[in-house]
Design a protein around this motif. Structure first.
Motif, PDB file in Angstrom:
ATOM      1  N   LYS A 136      -1.307  32.386  -7.846  1.00 14.58           N
ATOM      2  CA  LYS A 136      -2.483  31.720  -7.254  1.00 14.58           C
ATOM      3  C   LYS A 136      -2.042  30.592  -6.319  1.00 14.58           C
ATOM      4  O   LYS A 136      -2.581  30.436  -5.226  1.00 14.58           O
ATOM      5  CB  LYS A 136      -3.367  31.128  -8.364  1.00 14.58           C
ATOM      6  CG  LYS A 136      -4.049  32.175  -9.239  1.00 14.58           C
ATOM      7  CD  LYS A 136      -4.915  31.483 -10.290  1.00 14.58           C
ATOM      8  CE  LYS A 136      -5.411  32.505 -11.304  1.00 14.58           C
ATOM      9  NZ  LYS A 136      -6.258  31.938 -12.353  1.00 14.58           N
ATOM     10  N   GLU A 189      -5.146  36.990 -16.613  1.00 10.95           N
ATOM     11  CA  GLU A 189      -5.248  35.589 -16.194  1.00 10.95           C
ATOM     12  C   GLU A 189      -5.471  35.445 -14.690  1.00 10.95           C
ATOM     13  O   GLU A 189      -6.079  34.481 -14.230  1.00 10.95           O
ATOM     14  CB  GLU A 189      -3.919  34.913 -16.581  1.00 10.95           C
ATOM     15  CG  GLU A 189      -4.015  33.416 -16.751  1.00 10.95           C
ATOM     16  CD  GLU A 189      -2.622  32.828 -17.018  1.00 10.95           C
ATOM     17  OE1 GLU A 189      -1.826  33.457 -17.768  1.00 10.95           O
ATOM     18  OE2 GLU A 189      -2.333  31.750 -16.466  1.00 10.95           O
ATOM     19  N   TYR A 221      -7.066  37.506 -12.273  1.00 12.77           N
ATOM     20  CA  TYR A 221      -8.310  37.881 -11.578  1.00 12.77           C
ATOM     21  C   TYR A 221      -9.527  37.386 -12.337  1.00 12.77           C
ATOM     22  O   TYR A 221      -9.534  37.378 -13.576  1.00 12.77           O
ATOM     23  CB  TYR A 221      -8.380  39.394 -11.396  1.00 12.77           C
ATOM     24  CG  TYR A 221      -7.148  39.942 -10.703  1.00 12.77           C
ATOM     25  CD1 TYR A 221      -7.007  39.846  -9.327  1.00 12.77           C
ATOM     26  CD2 TYR A 221      -6.105  40.505 -11.447  1.00 12.77           C
ATOM     27  CE1 TYR A 221      -5.852  40.318  -8.702  1.00 12.77           C
ATOM     28  CE2 TYR A 221      -4.959  40.970 -10.835  1.00 12.77           C
ATOM     29  CZ  TYR A 221      -4.837  40.877  -9.455  1.00 12.77           C
ATOM     30  OH  TYR A 221      -3.702  41.330  -8.836  1.00 12.77           O
ATOM     31  N   SER A 222     -10.558  37.026 -11.599  1.00 10.58           N
ATOM     32  CA  SER A 222     -11.763  36.578 -12.298  1.00 10.58           C
ATOM     33  C   SER A 222     -12.779  37.711 -12.437  1.00 10.58           C
ATOM     34  O   SER A 222     -13.587  37.701 -13.358  1.00 10.58           O
ATOM     35  CB  SER A 222     -12.366  35.361 -11.598  1.00 10.58           C
ATOM     36  OG  SER A 222     -12.306  35.526 -10.221  1.00 10.58           O
ATOM     37  N   SER A 223     -12.743  38.694 -11.540  1.00 15.00           N
ATOM     38  CA  SER A 223     -13.756  39.758 -11.621  1.00 15.00           C
ATOM     39  C   SER A 223     -13.198  41.015 -12.298  1.00 15.00           C
ATOM     40  O   SER A 223     -12.006  41.318 -12.181  1.00 15.00           O
ATOM     41  CB  SER A 223     -14.223  40.124 -10.209  1.00 15.00           C
ATOM     42  OG  SER A 223     -13.176  40.768  -9.534  1.00 15.00           O
TER      43      SER A 223
END
Ligand code: ADP
Ligand code: ASP
Ligand code: MG
Length: 437
Positions: free
Chosen positions: A18, A76, A78-80
């Motif tokens: 990230k 951890e 990716y959020s979707s």
């Protein structure tokens, strides 16, 4: 356009991936080169070793552990759900491929295919993460443009033509992403540029596109004046000449792969070493710098063997040196250091693969003796011979250590000294105390 290369630690966790995406997102249309996540290439080597030895259980366990690590990273990163699914599928395919080598025949060819998976995985993770962040990134697969020729040297013409075509096909990209380390050989088979070779990828790409700059992002704030793994209180060097950087890289400064400097030097492209964990730190700039009349840094190269050939009869005859060197050439072994006297010559080599045969051939010319487990200590800087006192400083610093060989005057940039492995730590620390405090 710049080339930005991130090493294994820089992409070693989901958070680091990230951070790297954030770091490169708004810096213009550059080419981002990634290594495998730290530890992955070592695991792939381990898997290959198991497969060579037909230890299927060992291979399976290591593969499972590695895959579990990637599952946690995906969770951890990716959020979707959409991107978690896409990444899981893509990485799953890589692991299916790794598992497919569970066959009776396992050779160097299969090993290279396995070793290539680390960079393919890290770039896939980054690609999907950038997409999730809305970055218009385009993947340019290294296997489509990075190639070596029949001498296993980079095919620079091919790389340049293919890479330009790939970039031209994707003019709207805001960023390009590719794999370090991996390539194809002259026959189109999967190959690599040797361990640590992602730096070389970055430099070859830089040369191919005539980049404005090549940035090597790693886990330390530039080239330090001594090896931070062995000496406390080392400091980053602000500027290095290409030649100085090449000497340091070749003689053990792990931060830079030895092959990385040449393509940049030949094309006069500055190389900047930067710290992913401290992006504001100035780091080290490698370029055609002006002479500084100073000693810049010290490095050490391990696993050196010294060979001495003594021959009162032969040495003064012309052609003797040629004959000695020819023996090393025949056995495809390169020489690092040379010291001569009227009665003998000492040379060093960095591998003992053909040592036995070399010694047998050398015995035709005189008495041969060998010292194993030696280390080359390399002091680098603007050391033009007219500058006074540098060699005295270096030798003085090591006055309490037995020195087997000294080499000075081969270039304007280094003094090399050969010491025993057991004296390496002391030698590096004494030099730091004397030269940099
Ligand atoms: P990457 O995975 O990013 O390619 P490397 O591990 O190959 O990183 O290189 C960075 C490491 O090089 C540092 O963590 C440091 O321990 C080591 N190193 C050895 N000599 C030097 C030096 N003179 N200056 C800076 N780092 C050095
Ligand atoms: N992943 C490869 C290695 O660990 C290449 C690199 O990191 O430069 O050697
Ligand atoms: Mg490296």
């Amino acid at each position: 356009m710049k080339v930005l290369k991130f090493g294994g630690t820089s992409v070693g966790t989901a958070q680091r991936i990230k951070d790297v995406a954030a770091l490169v997102a708004n810096r213009g249309k550059n080419i981002v080169v990634l290594s495998a996540m730290s530890g992955t290439t070592n695991s792939l080597v381990e898997i290959s070793d198991y497969l060579y030895k037909k230890n299927v259980t060992g291979a399976k366990e290591t593969i499972n552990a590695l895959e579990a690590k990637y599952s946690r990273t995906i969770e951890e990163l990716y959020s979707s759900e959409e991107f978690k699914k896409a990444a899981t599928e893509a990485i799953g395919e890589r692991f299916d491929f790794i598992r497919s080598f569970n066959k009776p025949i396992f050779t160097l060819f299969e090993e290279k295919e396995i070793l290539a998976q680390g960079e393919l995985i890290s770039t896939t993770l980054m690609y999907y993460y950038m997409k999730e962040q809305g970055i218009n990134v385009v993947m340019i697969p290294a296997l489509d443009f990075m190639r070596t020729d029949k001498n296993a040297e980079p095919d620079t013409q091919y790389i340049q033509t293919k890479l330009s075509a790939l970039l031209e096909e994707n003019p709207d990209a805001s960023l390009y992403l590719t794999q370090g380390y991996i390539c194809r050989n002259a026959y189109g088979e999967i190959d690599n540029l040797q361990r640590g070779g992602s730096d070389y990828t970055a430099s070859l790409i830089g040369a191919a596109i005539n980049a404005e700059e090549i940035e090597i992002w790693t886990d330390i704030d530039g080239m330090h004046n001594n090896d931070p793994r062995f000496v406390e209180g080392t400091k980053p060097v602000k500027e290095l000449h290409f030649e100085e950087a090449a000497e340091l890289a070749y003689f053990g400064a792990k931060i830079l792969h030895p092959t990385c400097v040449l393509p940049a030097k030949l094309n006069n492209i500055p190389v900047r070493l930067l710290n992913t964990m401290d992006p504001e730190a100035p780091g080290t700039l490698i370029f055609n710098s002006r002479p500084t009349h100073s000693i810049k840094a010290v490095a050490a190269k391990d696993n050196i063997t010294a060979i001495k050939i003594k021959s009162s009869r032969m040495l003064l005859a012309y052609g003797f040196m040629r004959k000695v060197f020819e023996i090393f050439e025949t056995h495809r072994t390169s020489i690092d250091m040379v010291a001569t006297s009227e009665v003998g010559v000492s040379v060093t080599v960095d591998n003992e693969r053909n040592l036995h045969a070399i010694i047998e051939d050398l015995k035709k010319f005189g008495t041969v003796s060998v010292d194993h487990d030696m280390v080359i200590i390399c002091v680098v800087g603007d050391l033009e011979w007219q500058n006074r006192g540098f060699e005295a400083e270096v030798v003085n610093a090591l006055k309490d250590i037995p020195v087997r060989m000294i080499s000075y005057g081969g270039s304007n940039y280094n003094i090399s000294l050969l010491v025993r492995k057991c004296d390496k730590l002391k030698a590096l620390n004494l030099l730091s105390d004397r030269l940099f405090k």
